[in-house]
Design a protein around this motif. Structure first.
Motif, PDB file in Angstrom:
ATOM      1  N   GLN A 105       0.993  -1.304  -0.040  1.00 15.30           N
ATOM      2  CA  GLN A 105      -0.061  -0.493  -0.005  1.00 15.30           C
ATOM      3  C   GLN A 105       0.723   1.530  -0.083  1.00 15.30           C
ATOM      4  N   SER A 106       2.017   1.239  -0.784  1.00 12.78           N
ATOM      5  CA  SER A 106       2.542   2.303  -0.677  1.00 12.78           C
ATOM      6  C   SER A 106       3.141   2.495  -2.168  1.00 12.78           C
ATOM      7  N   GLY A 150      -2.289   3.037   1.420  1.00 12.64           N
ATOM      8  CA  GLY A 150      -3.653   2.761   2.014  1.00 12.64           C
ATOM      9  C   GLY A 150      -4.510   3.780   0.523  1.00 12.64           C
ATOM     10  N   GLN A 155      -0.628   4.284  -6.276  1.00 15.85           N
ATOM     11  CA  GLN A 155       0.413   3.017  -5.119  1.00 15.85           C
ATOM     12  C   GLN A 155      -0.517   1.521  -5.765  1.00 15.85           C
ATOM     13  N   PRO A 157      -2.334  -1.051  -5.391  1.00 17.25           N
ATOM     14  CA  PRO A 157      -3.473  -1.848  -5.572  1.00 17.25           C
ATOM     15  C   PRO A 157      -4.259  -0.830  -6.856  1.00 17.25           C
ATOM     16  N   ALA A 222      -7.727  -0.903   5.736  1.00 14.94           N
ATOM     17  CA  ALA A 222      -6.897  -1.668   4.467  1.00 14.94           C
ATOM     18  C   ALA A 222      -5.522  -2.402   5.182  1.00 14.94           C
ATOM     19  N   VAL A 224      -2.580  -4.745   4.412  1.00 19.41           N
ATOM     20  CA  VAL A 224      -1.286  -4.629   3.909  1.00 19.41           C
ATOM     21  C   VAL A 224      -0.334  -5.459   2.821  1.00 19.41           C
TER      22      VAL A 224
END
Length: 466
Positions: A105-106, A150, A155, A157, A222, A224
């Motif tokens: 998540q970054s 997140g 990022q 996702p 969320a 990770v």
């Protein structure tokens, strides 16, 4: 380590071998007529210089690999909560473990130990065991500007494709410190080390996060995910990146931004793997096939076991000398044991060469065997047919024949991780100390461990006399 022939007294190990034959060089053992009555017969005899060269390069990493498939899964993919990656490494005291895995998540954050890595043995040489998560840190690769974890649209996702975010104005690798809030490392992952027999370790990385580990202001609660990653076993400092320096052009960017370790892995693999001496050996000129072994059959108990396990060619040479002129068509036998420029017999270390001369007639072939020193019972050699010394027209062969040489398993001792096994010649307490090989036959090595191609370890050149 099963001994099928007569019992012999304890023999010196490959790395401490003082002399493998009395002449200290390439002693030639032939029949009374110089060909032992077992030559192919027709044509004039030709002398050939055979050069063996240990071309194993220096290695930065003992072991390198990728972890990409969660335990219990059949396909590679990210690591979600309560799932684990698991991999196995071989290591010796002084070796350390480093790895990388993306904080999913970054923009470009990843988990890894610091530049020293995680020691796999303590100062007393005892294997480390247990939870080592406190040695793992969250790093900023410095390749992409950070957004709220997140919630950032660039990022992994949420981004449209890889490498889509803005550049980071600070391109150095550093501990993450960007004003956003991140969970403690142990809230996201756990890393455990479990010692295994044979100086091996199982490494397990478990995703400890849950929905709510991240509570972004600009998004929903969320967990990770963790990405597939790279691992290396090393002794060097800063094996994958240097803190405070610009991110290296080695694939770390793709790992940290997109969770893809492929480029990082491709970069480390040429610098990883086995480095080994090559032991003194035995060379045979012959007319019939299989003077040393036959693939798929058990060792004959004539001394190949001692050569392959302990690097001592004396017993095999004596057995073959007794067969000169016999049904295998052996015309000459010699031990080679002294590297070029050396004054005493000893192993062939990386960068060194060894030279010996054989004499043959058209139709005859060359076989030889030398132990791969960092192994239990592996040896270099051509196939059971040997290397042809003359072509179809009877002309002498000349040039590099390394592609005709393979790494063979003598089938006498169970294999351990190459370069670290406690029952391998450099580390064993004495000859014949390993467990028996349950397969009990000579074969091309295929034991699940990784070996460089034979040609990347041993170069063999044949040159006829002019």
């Amino acid at each position: 380590m099963k001994i099928r022939g007569r019992a012999l007294s304890a023999l010196p190990l490959v790395l401490t071998l003082a002399a493998a034959c009395s002449d200290g060089g390439g002693g030639d053992m032939t029949g009374a007529d110089g060909m032992g009555g077992g030559g192919a017969g027709g044509g004039a005899a030709t002398s050939f210089e055979v050069i063996l060269e240990n071309v194993t390069p220096a290695r930065d990493y003992r072991v390198a690999g990728v972890f990409d498939t969660p335990v219990g899964e059949s396909m590679p993919g990210p690591l979600f909560p309560e799932k684990s990656f698991e991999f196995r490494v071989g290591a010796l005291p002084g070796d350390r473990l480093s790895f990388t895995t993306m904080f999913g998540q970054s923009n470009d954050l990843f988990y890894a130990p610091d530049g020293a890595g995680i020691a796999l043995y303590d100062e007393e040489g005892t294997p480390v065991s247990g939870d080592v998560t406190d040695q793992v840190l969250l790093w900023d690769a410095g390749s992409e500007a950070n957004e709220e974890p997140g919630a950032g649209p660039n990022q992994a996702p949420r981004q449209d494709g890889p490498d889509t975010g803005a550049e980071d104005p600070d391109n150095t690798v550093r501990l993450v410190q960007d004003g956003y809030t991140y969970p403690a490392v142990e809230e996201v992952l756990q890393v455990t080390v479990t010692p295994e027999p044979g100086n091996e370790f199982t490494i397990r990385i478990t995703n400890m996060s849950e929905v709510g580990t991240l509570m972004p202001e600009g998004g929903e609660p969320a967990a990770v995910p963790l990405s597939p990653g790279l691992f290396v076993v090393h002794t060097m400092e800063d094996p994958l990146f240097t803190v405070g320096q610009p991110y290296p052009d080695n694939g770390l960017e793709a790992q940290a931004e997109d969770g893809n370790p492929t480029m990082l892995h491709a970069g480390v693999m040429p610098r990883a793997g086995l480095t080994s001496p090559v032991a003194p050996g035995v060379a045979v000129v012959h007319g019939a096939a299989a003077p040393l072994f036959r693939s798929g059959e058990a060792d004959r108990g004539k001394g190949l076991e001692m050569l392959a396990e302990d690097g001592n060619p004396a017993a095999l040479a004596a057995s073959l000398e007794a067969e000169i002129g016999g049904e295998r068509g052996i015309s000459s036998v010699q031990v080679y044991n002294t590297p070029v420029g050396a004054s005493m017999p000893g192993p062939l270390l990386p960068g060194a060469k060894l030279s010996f001369t054989v004499t043959a007639r058209p139709g005859e072939r060359l076989s030889f065997a030398s132990m791969l020193g960092q192994s239990n019972d592996l040896f270099f050699g051509p196939s059971e047919e040997g290397i042809a010394l003359f072509d179809a027209s009877g002309e002498p062969v000349s040039g590099d024949v390394s592609d005709e040489v393979s790494i063979w398993d003598a089938g006498t001792e169970a294999n351990q991780w190459p370069g670290v096994g406690p029952d391998q010649a450099p580390r064993q307490a004495g000859p014949q100390t390993g467990a028996d090989d349950p397969m009990d036959n000579v074969r091309s090595v295929d034991d699940g461990y990784l070996y460089p191609p034979s040609s990347q370890m041993l170069k063999v050149t044949i040159t006829p006399a002019r």
